[in-house]
Scaffold this motif. Structure first.
Motif, PDB file in Angstrom:
ATOM      1  N   GLU A   1       0.843  -1.191   0.000  1.00  0.00           N
ATOM      2  CA  GLU A   1       0.000   0.000   0.000  1.00  0.00           C
ATOM      3  C   GLU A   1       0.883   1.248   0.000  1.00  0.00           C
ATOM      4  O   GLU A   1       1.751   1.399   0.837  1.00  0.00           O
ATOM      5  N   VAL A   2       0.632   2.103  -0.972  1.00  0.00           N
ATOM      6  CA  VAL A   2       1.395   3.348  -1.047  1.00  0.00           C
ATOM      7  C   VAL A   2       0.922   4.299   0.049  1.00  0.00           C
ATOM      8  O   VAL A   2      -0.276   4.522   0.218  1.00  0.00           O
ATOM      9  N   GLN A   3       1.877   4.838   0.786  1.00  0.00           N
ATOM     10  CA  GLN A   3       1.553   5.826   1.818  1.00  0.00           C
ATOM     11  C   GLN A   3       2.493   7.006   1.734  1.00  0.00           C
ATOM     12  O   GLN A   3       3.701   6.838   1.519  1.00  0.00           O
ATOM     13  N   LEU A   4       1.937   8.176   1.912  1.00  0.00           N
ATOM     14  CA  LEU A   4       2.702   9.422   1.951  1.00  0.00           C
ATOM     15  C   LEU A   4       2.293  10.151   3.223  1.00  0.00           C
ATOM     16  O   LEU A   4       1.099  10.384   3.442  1.00  0.00           O
ATOM     17  N   VAL A   5       3.255  10.520   4.041  1.00  0.00           N
ATOM     18  CA  VAL A   5       2.960  11.214   5.290  1.00  0.00           C
ATOM     19  C   VAL A   5       3.774  12.494   5.346  1.00  0.00           C
ATOM     20  O   VAL A   5       5.008  12.452   5.390  1.00  0.00           O
ATOM     21  N   GLU A   6       3.070  13.616   5.356  1.00  0.00           N
ATOM     22  CA  GLU A   6       3.740  14.913   5.446  1.00  0.00           C
ATOM     23  C   GLU A   6       3.932  15.311   6.907  1.00  0.00           C
ATOM     24  O   GLU A   6       3.116  14.975   7.767  1.00  0.00           O
ATOM     25  N   SER A   7       4.999  16.035   7.152  1.00  0.00           N
ATOM     26  CA  SER A   7       5.245  16.583   8.478  1.00  0.00           C
ATOM     27  C   SER A   7       6.097  17.836   8.343  1.00  0.00           C
ATOM     28  O   SER A   7       6.640  18.109   7.269  1.00  0.00           O
ATOM     29  N   GLY A   8       6.184  18.581   9.439  1.00  0.00           N
ATOM     30  CA  GLY A   8       7.047  19.751   9.460  1.00  0.00           C
ATOM     31  C   GLY A   8       6.334  21.079   9.331  1.00  0.00           C
ATOM     32  O   GLY A   8       6.967  22.134   9.408  1.00  0.00           O
ATOM     33  N   GLY A   9       5.029  21.041   9.112  1.00  0.00           N
ATOM     34  CA  GLY A   9       4.296  22.287   9.025  1.00  0.00           C
ATOM     35  C   GLY A   9       4.190  22.971  10.372  1.00  0.00           C
ATOM     36  O   GLY A   9       4.554  22.410  11.405  1.00  0.00           O
ATOM     37  N   GLY A  10       3.697  24.201  10.350  1.00  0.00           N
ATOM     38  CA  GLY A  10       3.538  24.936  11.596  1.00  0.00           C
ATOM     39  C   GLY A  10       3.325  26.408  11.344  1.00  0.00           C
ATOM     40  O   GLY A  10       3.040  26.826  10.218  1.00  0.00           O
ATOM     41  N   LEU A  11       3.479  27.170  12.403  1.00  0.00           N
ATOM     42  CA  LEU A  11       3.307  28.619  12.359  1.00  0.00           C
ATOM     43  C   LEU A  11       4.688  29.270  12.375  1.00  0.00           C
ATOM     44  O   LEU A  11       5.529  28.944  13.228  1.00  0.00           O
ATOM     45  N   VAL A  12       4.913  30.174  11.443  1.00  0.00           N
ATOM     46  CA  VAL A  12       6.205  30.850  11.347  1.00  0.00           C
ATOM     47  C   VAL A  12       5.969  32.301  10.946  1.00  0.00           C
ATOM     48  O   VAL A  12       4.983  32.615  10.264  1.00  0.00           O
ATOM     49  N   GLN A  13       6.859  33.167  11.371  1.00  0.00           N
ATOM     50  CA  GLN A  13       6.739  34.571  10.972  1.00  0.00           C
ATOM     51  C   GLN A  13       7.249  34.774   9.551  1.00  0.00           C
ATOM     52  O   GLN A  13       8.111  34.019   9.071  1.00  0.00           O
ATOM     53  N   ALA A  14       6.739  35.792   8.907  1.00  0.00           N
ATOM     54  CA  ALA A  14       7.210  36.133   7.567  1.00  0.00           C
ATOM     55  C   ALA A  14       8.726  36.325   7.599  1.00  0.00           C
ATOM     56  O   ALA A  14       9.268  36.929   8.532  1.00  0.00           O
ATOM     57  N   GLY A  15       9.380  35.783   6.589  1.00  0.00           N
ATOM     58  CA  GLY A  15      10.831  35.827   6.525  1.00  0.00           C
ATOM     59  C   GLY A  15      11.496  34.602   7.112  1.00  0.00           C
ATOM     60  O   GLY A  15      12.711  34.404   6.927  1.00  0.00           O
ATOM     61  N   SER A  17      11.751  30.273   8.089  1.00  0.00           N
ATOM     62  CA  SER A  17      11.973  29.055   7.307  1.00  0.00           C
ATOM     63  C   SER A  17      11.280  27.867   7.948  1.00  0.00           C
ATOM     64  O   SER A  17      11.061  27.831   9.169  1.00  0.00           O
ATOM     65  N   LEU A  18      10.943  26.916   7.108  1.00  0.00           N
ATOM     66  CA  LEU A  18      10.418  25.625   7.554  1.00  0.00           C
ATOM     67  C   LEU A  18      10.925  24.566   6.596  1.00  0.00           C
ATOM     68  O   LEU A  18      11.163  24.852   5.421  1.00  0.00           O
ATOM     69  N   ARG A  19      11.054  23.341   7.088  1.00  0.00           N
ATOM     70  CA  ARG A  19      11.354  22.220   6.212  1.00  0.00           C
ATOM     71  C   ARG A  19      10.245  21.187   6.345  1.00  0.00           C
ATOM     72  O   ARG A  19      10.020  20.644   7.434  1.00  0.00           O
ATOM     73  N   LEU A  20       9.586  20.933   5.248  1.00  0.00           N
ATOM     74  CA  LEU A  20       8.558  19.906   5.212  1.00  0.00           C
ATOM     75  C   LEU A  20       9.180  18.580   4.785  1.00  0.00           C
ATOM     76  O   LEU A  20      10.097  18.550   3.958  1.00  0.00           O
ATOM     77  N   SER A  21       8.640  17.506   5.338  1.00  0.00           N
ATOM     78  CA  SER A  21       9.084  16.166   4.973  1.00  0.00           C
ATOM     79  C   SER A  21       7.904  15.360   4.449  1.00  0.00           C
ATOM     80  O   SER A  21       6.789  15.486   4.961  1.00  0.00           O
ATOM     81  N   CYS A  22       8.161  14.565   3.448  1.00  0.00           N
ATOM     82  CA  CYS A  22       7.170  13.622   2.924  1.00  0.00           C
ATOM     83  C   CYS A  22       7.803  12.233   3.021  1.00  0.00           C
ATOM     84  O   CYS A  22       8.669  11.894   2.211  1.00  0.00           O
ATOM     85  N   LYS A  77      13.737   7.283   2.016  1.00  0.00           N
ATOM     86  CA  LYS A  77      12.520   7.340   1.193  1.00  0.00           C
ATOM     87  C   LYS A  77      11.685   8.556   1.556  1.00  0.00           C
ATOM     88  O   LYS A  77      10.459   8.485   1.711  1.00  0.00           O
ATOM     89  N   THR A  78      12.360   9.650   1.646  1.00  0.00           N
ATOM     90  CA  THR A  78      11.729  10.897   2.079  1.00  0.00           C
ATOM     91  C   THR A  78      12.096  12.025   1.133  1.00  0.00           C
ATOM     92  O   THR A  78      13.237  12.117   0.680  1.00  0.00           O
ATOM     93  N   VAL A  79      11.117  12.851   0.851  1.00  0.00           N
ATOM     94  CA  VAL A  79      11.332  14.053   0.045  1.00  0.00           C
ATOM     95  C   VAL A  79      11.109  15.256   0.942  1.00  0.00           C
ATOM     96  O   VAL A  79      10.166  15.280   1.745  1.00  0.00           O
ATOM     97  N   TYR A  80      11.967  16.250   0.785  1.00  0.00           N
ATOM     98  CA  TYR A  80      11.911  17.441   1.613  1.00  0.00           C
ATOM     99  C   TYR A  80      11.558  18.666   0.775  1.00  0.00           C
ATOM    100  O   TYR A  80      11.896  18.744  -0.410  1.00  0.00           O
ATOM    101  N   LEU A  81      10.915  19.597   1.403  1.00  0.00           N
ATOM    102  CA  LEU A  81      10.700  20.913   0.820  1.00  0.00           C
ATOM    103  C   LEU A  81      11.240  21.927   1.813  1.00  0.00           C
ATOM    104  O   LEU A  81      10.650  22.159   2.867  1.00  0.00           O
TER     105      LEU A  81
END
Length: 127
Positions: A1-15, A17-22, A77-81
């Motif tokens: 079964e294909v699964q994709l789980v995102e993480s790393g979101g949140g609240l940040v001030q303008a300017g 940084s965040l790193r999202l993971s899949c 097996k993770t992709v980052y943004l």
């Protein structure tokens, strides 16, 4: 079964940084293209970035070039943004999606090109 789980979101001030993971499972990571999309309130979902693991191609929408970067870790097996210089208008739910094929500059940002989607992670940028 294909699964994709995102993480790393949140609240940040303008300017800031965040790193999202899949984090993925259930398919041969190196054969798939994996992308990040986002959907802001009241707007359609739009493509942000894509990495095609089969040929290491990377695509970024113009509105994030110079601020965002996409990368992958085959062992994990993770992709980052990696998102930097965030703007209020980057506020959205960010989704990762995958397709068992190579994608190209003329189709990577089309939702119909993808077979599987994660549940999304919220990114909120405050002014």
């Amino acid at each position: 079964e294909v699964q994709l789980v995102e993480s790393g979101g949140g609240l940040v001030q303008a300017g800031g940084s965040l790193r999202l993971s899949c984090t993925t499972s259930g398919f041969t990571f190196g054969d798939y293209a994996i992308a990040w999309f986002r959907q802001a309130p009241g707007r359609e979902r739009e493509g942000v970035a894509c990495i095609s693991n089969s040929d290491d191609s990377e695509y970024l929408e113009d509105f994030v070039k110079g601020r965002f970067a996409i990368s992958s870790d085959n062992a994990k097996k993770t992709v980052y943004l990696q998102m930097s210089a965030l703007k209020v208008e980057d506020t959205a739910v960010y989704y990762c999606a995958t397709a068992p094929r190579s994608l190209y500059s003329n189709n990577w940002s089309e939702e119909r090109a993808y077979d599987y989607w994660g549940q999304g992670t919220q990114v909120t940028v405050s002014s």
